[in-house]
Scaffold this motif. Structure first.
Motif, mmCIF file in Angstrom:
data_model
loop_
_atom_site.group_PDB
_atom_site.id
_atom_site.type_symbol
_atom_site.label_atom_id
_atom_site.label_comp_id
_atom_site.label_asym_id
_atom_site.label_seq_id
_atom_site.Cartn_x
_atom_site.Cartn_y
_atom_site.Cartn_z
ATOM 1 N N THR A 167 16.419 46.060 2.128
ATOM 2 C CA THR A 167 17.156 44.993 2.814
ATOM 3 C C THR A 167 16.484 43.645 2.593
ATOM 4 O OG1 THR A 167 17.943 46.519 4.521
ATOM 5 C CG2 THR A 167 17.983 44.179 5.064
ATOM 6 N N ALA A 168 15.165 43.602 2.725
ATOM 7 C CA ALA A 168 14.435 42.348 2.539
ATOM 8 C C ALA A 168 14.580 41.829 1.108
ATOM 9 C CB ALA A 168 12.964 42.545 2.879
ATOM 10 N N SER A 169 14.690 42.744 0.137
ATOM 11 C CA SER A 169 14.806 42.330 -1.266
ATOM 12 C C SER A 169 16.157 41.678 -1.552
ATOM 13 C CB SER A 169 14.620 43.536 -2.195
ATOM 14 O OG SER A 169 15.749 44.402 -2.146
ATOM 15 N N ARG A 170 17.121 41.860 -0.658
ATOM 16 C CA ARG A 170 18.459 41.304 -0.846
ATOM 17 C C ARG A 170 18.784 40.206 0.158
ATOM 18 N NH1 ARG A 170 21.552 47.168 -1.539
ATOM 19 N NH2 ARG A 170 20.835 47.604 -3.662
ATOM 20 N N PHE A 232 17.110 35.870 11.975
ATOM 21 C CA PHE A 232 15.652 36.070 12.033
ATOM 22 C C PHE A 232 15.282 37.208 12.989
ATOM 23 C CE2 PHE A 232 16.863 32.264 14.458
ATOM 24 C CZ PHE A 232 16.442 32.555 15.757
ATOM 25 N N PHE A 233 16.145 38.244 12.980
ATOM 26 C CA PHE A 233 15.891 39.452 13.764
ATOM 27 C C PHE A 233 15.746 40.626 12.810
ATOM 28 C CE2 PHE A 233 17.304 43.222 16.137
ATOM 29 C CZ PHE A 233 16.546 43.113 17.284
ATOM 30 N N ASP A 234 14.793 41.513 13.072
ATOM 31 C CA ASP A 234 14.568 42.696 12.246
ATOM 32 C C ASP A 234 15.273 43.892 12.888
ATOM 33 O OD1 ASP A 234 13.653 44.936 10.897
ATOM 34 O OD2 ASP A 234 11.609 44.182 10.682
ATOM 35 N N PRO A 235 16.436 44.316 12.365
ATOM 36 C CA PRO A 235 17.175 45.411 12.997
ATOM 37 C C PRO A 235 16.514 46.775 12.809
ATOM 38 C CG PRO A 235 18.258 44.746 10.967
ATOM 39 C CD PRO A 235 17.136 43.782 11.180
ATOM 40 N N PHE A 236 15.565 46.876 11.871
ATOM 41 C CA PHE A 236 14.863 48.146 11.670
ATOM 42 C C PHE A 236 13.804 48.351 12.753
ATOM 43 C CE2 PHE A 236 16.624 47.145 7.550
ATOM 44 C CZ PHE A 236 17.081 48.374 7.097
ATOM 45 N N ARG A 237 13.093 47.279 13.072
ATOM 46 C CA ARG A 237 12.063 47.361 14.114
ATOM 47 C C ARG A 237 12.586 46.934 15.474
ATOM 48 N NH1 ARG A 237 6.560 45.229 10.988
ATOM 49 N NH2 ARG A 237 6.380 47.050 9.620
ATOM 50 N N MET A 238 13.834 46.470 15.518
ATOM 51 C CA MET A 238 14.492 46.057 16.763
ATOM 52 C C MET A 238 13.679 44.987 17.499
ATOM 53 S SD MET A 238 17.391 47.732 16.977
ATOM 54 C CE MET A 238 17.918 47.999 18.655
ATOM 55 N N CYS A 239 13.275 43.969 16.749
ATOM 56 C CA CYS A 239 12.526 42.858 17.332
ATOM 57 C C CYS A 239 12.700 41.622 16.451
ATOM 58 C CB CYS A 239 11.049 43.205 17.484
ATOM 59 S SG CYS A 239 10.214 43.509 15.906
ATOM 60 N N TRP A 240 12.281 40.461 16.944
ATOM 61 C CA TRP A 240 12.312 39.255 16.118
ATOM 62 C C TRP A 240 11.463 39.461 14.875
ATOM 63 C CZ3 TRP A 240 16.215 36.616 17.589
ATOM 64 C CH2 TRP A 240 16.538 36.450 18.933
ATOM 65 N N SER A 241 11.950 38.991 13.738
ATOM 66 C CA SER A 241 11.271 39.218 12.469
ATOM 67 C C SER A 241 10.070 38.290 12.317
ATOM 68 C CB SER A 241 12.244 38.984 11.304
ATOM 69 O OG SER A 241 11.556 38.973 10.072
ATOM 70 N N GLY A 242 8.889 38.883 12.314
ATOM 71 C CA GLY A 242 7.687 38.089 12.094
ATOM 72 C C GLY A 242 7.671 37.478 10.702
ATOM 73 N N LEU A 243 8.244 38.186 9.725
ATOM 74 C CA LEU A 243 8.264 37.700 8.350
ATOM 75 C C LEU A 243 9.125 36.446 8.215
ATOM 76 C CD1 LEU A 243 7.603 38.094 5.342
ATOM 77 C CD2 LEU A 243 9.634 39.559 5.182
ATOM 78 N N ILE A 244 10.381 36.517 8.675
ATOM 79 C CA ILE A 244 11.295 35.380 8.518
ATOM 80 C C ILE A 244 10.840 34.195 9.352
ATOM 81 C CG2 ILE A 244 13.673 34.568 8.787
ATOM 82 C CD1 ILE A 244 13.250 36.600 6.522
ATOM 83 N N THR A 245 10.450 34.442 10.612
ATOM 84 C CA THR A 245 10.041 33.320 11.463
ATOM 85 C C THR A 245 8.793 32.629 10.920
ATOM 86 O OG1 THR A 245 8.859 34.881 12.906
ATOM 87 C CG2 THR A 245 11.077 34.210 13.586
ATOM 88 N N SER A 246 7.897 33.394 10.313
ATOM 89 C CA SER A 246 6.693 32.774 9.760
ATOM 90 C C SER A 246 7.010 31.998 8.481
ATOM 91 C CB SER A 246 5.625 33.833 9.475
ATOM 92 O OG SER A 246 6.085 34.777 8.512
ATOM 93 N N ILE A 247 7.926 32.512 7.669
ATOM 94 C CA ILE A 247 8.286 31.828 6.415
ATOM 95 C C ILE A 247 8.892 30.452 6.700
ATOM 96 C CG2 ILE A 247 9.980 31.854 4.529
ATOM 97 C CD1 ILE A 247 9.510 34.817 4.219
#
Length: 539
Positions: A167-170, A232-247
């Motif tokens: 998912t992240a790769s797309r 900017f939500f990670d549906p796999f971990r069911m939490c705000w995406s640390g990756l997207i928010t940091s980017i």
């Protein structure tokens, strides 16, 4: 191939009368379903048979301060929101203390930021239709960081087969997500920047802000369905995406906690309506419509034609990986149950009809059906519905709305038919993309939204996708879905099986023509779409 059928079949079951209350029956006998949509705020009062006992609505006034910008005044919205609740309860002939709870459905990814201490908002709501972040979207999607993210995640997926990495790769940003519009606010409003530095800033989509207002600041939260549409939500971990928010440098300190969709979020402050009404459901409008349509089974499809068109399919508890046309969302979370959806959308549906009405092509939208049916065809006129760009599969925020093929003989009837045909063609595009990307057999197709009242659009869509389309007796599925989720939370209704028994179908549209009869017209329409692309691109 679909056989020629006589036409749509009608089902008009009479609702069973609600039994008279007995002396022992509890006072709270009704539930409120609210929907703050892109064009209308609605409130319905439902009884235990899911019958609407009273309703009220007010038009949402979108503001256009600059070309491409779309905003909503939060103070006006709040006043309208309170008014529709009072008016609906009054219309139902009931008292506020008879309301067992309320569920709130809202347009998604429209957001605001406010002062944590004072509750004062820093700016108007920035709508999901707003295009101010177009250049940010393009620059980020073409950036070295995103290219590195895509390539590294592809490698990680190759070795790990981890679906999250795929998912992240797309992943790409879009203008409809809140993410880069929020970045634009953080970059351009010094008052917000200062509040963030002082940890005195709250971010919220409409559901979060209304919850905050209803409880006079005592509750601050969103639900999984709304969070999953922000970008900017990670549906796999069911939490705000640390990756997207940091980017993109979105601070976690401004984001609300994420709760279940059907959940006790608190109670309305007693000063607002005189009694503390429980707030027991927050849900995104499309997910709410999905729930209201009782699309509970894997493969169930909902086609909403309102301000925009949204095509959703229930993918069970699995997030579907696509090539960027459909995107995975959380449908709802109730306790341990998590239902996932895949969604594709077109931005301008009801918008196009409303625009034509403002041009005096007709006085009432109901007239458009007969106007279109009075002609054999649109006489080679095609309309591109792109006031807010074109979404998947075209993905061009710089495309323009356009009529093509105009002639001296073109009448307003041809223009209206071309607009309605463009809606059906976009539905066909979305359905074909669903078939290509989501490898789940379609079971049922159910429609809702104001445009589904138009039999011309419904029949043409049924022909194009070669599927039956079920139109419900009640078109306001977002209100019903919010009420249903609220009702389940407080035991007003027992389970989803009870809700399915209460659902009423008004008409089923069946294919009457073969797709091939439309093929040449759609090819010409696609040609018109291609010529409208990249119109607003800055050289």
């Amino acid at each position: 191939m679909a056989a020629r059928l006589e036409g749509p079949e009608r089902r008009r079951p009479e609702p069973e009368p609600e039994p008279e209350p007995s002396a022992r029956e509890p006072l709270a006998r009704f539930v409120l379903g609210l929907d703050v949509g892109s064009s209308v705020i609605r409130c319905h009062v439902y009884d235990r048979t899911a019958r609407v006992r009273g309703s009220s609505e007010q038009k949402v006034d979108n503001l256009y301060p600059q070309p491409g910008w779309v905003e909503i005044d939060p103070d006006v919205l709040w006043a309208q929101f309170v008014a529709v609740i009072k008016d609906a309860v009054k219309a139902a002939g009931v008292q506020m203390n008879q309301i067992a709870g309320l569920g709130l459905s809202t347009q998604r990814a429209t957001f605001i930021t406010w002062n944590k201490k004072t509750g004062h908002h820093f700016h108007n709501f920035i709508s999901w239709q707003d295009l101010r972040a177009t250049e940010l979207v393009k620059s980020w999607n073409n950036s070295l960081i995103m290219k590195l993210l895509h390539s590294s995640c592809r490698v990680l997926h190759f070795f790990s087969r981890n679906q999250r990495m795929l998912t992240a790769s797309r992943f790409n940003f879009t203008t409809q997500q809140a993410s880069l519009r929020l970045v634009w606010i953080l970059q351009n409003l010094s008052e917000v920047q200062k509040a963030v530095e002082e940890e005195n800033c709250c971010f919220g989509t409409i559901d979060t802000w209304l919850l905050h207002k209803l409880t006079k600041g005592s509750a601050y939260a969103t639900d999984f369905s709304n969070a999953s549409t922000t970008g900017f939500f990670d549906p796999f971990r069911m939490c705000w995406s640390g990756l997207i928010t940091s980017i993109v440098s979105i601070p976690h300190s401004i984001l609300p906690p994420v709760k279940d969709t059907s959940h006790n979020f608190g109670s309305v402050d007693e000063e607002i309506f005189g009694v503390p009404i429980p707030i027991v459901a927050l849900v995104g409008d499309q997910q709410s419509a999905m729930f209201g349509e009782c699309c509970f089974q894997t493969g169930d499809v909902k086609l909403t034609m309102g301000t925009g068109t949204f095509l959703d399919i229930n993918t069970g508890n699995n997030l579907q990986q696509t090539n960027g046309g459909f995107y995975p969302l959380i449908g709802w979370k109730i306790g341990q149950e998590v239902v996932c959806l895949a969604e594709g959308n077109a931005g301008d549906t009801g918008t196009a009809i409303k625009w034509a009405q403002q041009l005096d092509l007709f006085k009432d939208a109901a007239e458009t059906e007969k106007m279109a049916q009075s002609l054999e065809d649109s006489e080679g006129v095609y309309f591109v519905p792109s006031f807010s760009g074109l979404q998947a599969p075209v993905n061009d925020p710089c495309a323009c709305a356009a009529f093509m093929g105009l002639k001296p003989s073109t009448s307003k009837f041809h223009l209206v038919r071309a607009i309605l045909e463009s809606i059906a063609f976009r539905n066909k595009q979305l359905y074909d993309m669903l078939q290509k990307e989501i490898h789940i057999p379609v079971t049922n197709v159910r429609a809702d939204g104001g445009v589904c009242k138009n039999a011309f659009v419904m029949q043409m869509t049924s022909d194009l996708i070669n599927k039956k389309i079920d139109r419900p007796a009640d078109f306001d599925m977002s209100c019903l879905g919010a009420a249903s989720l609220a009702g389940l939370a407080i035991g007003f209704w027992t389970d989803k099986e009870e809700l399915m028994k209460l659902r009423q179908s008004e008409m089923v549209f069946k294919p009457q023509k073969k797709w091939q009869e439309y093929e040449m017209n759609m090819e010409n329409w696609v040609k018109a779409v291609k010529r409208s692309m990249n119109w607003y691109n800055k050289m």
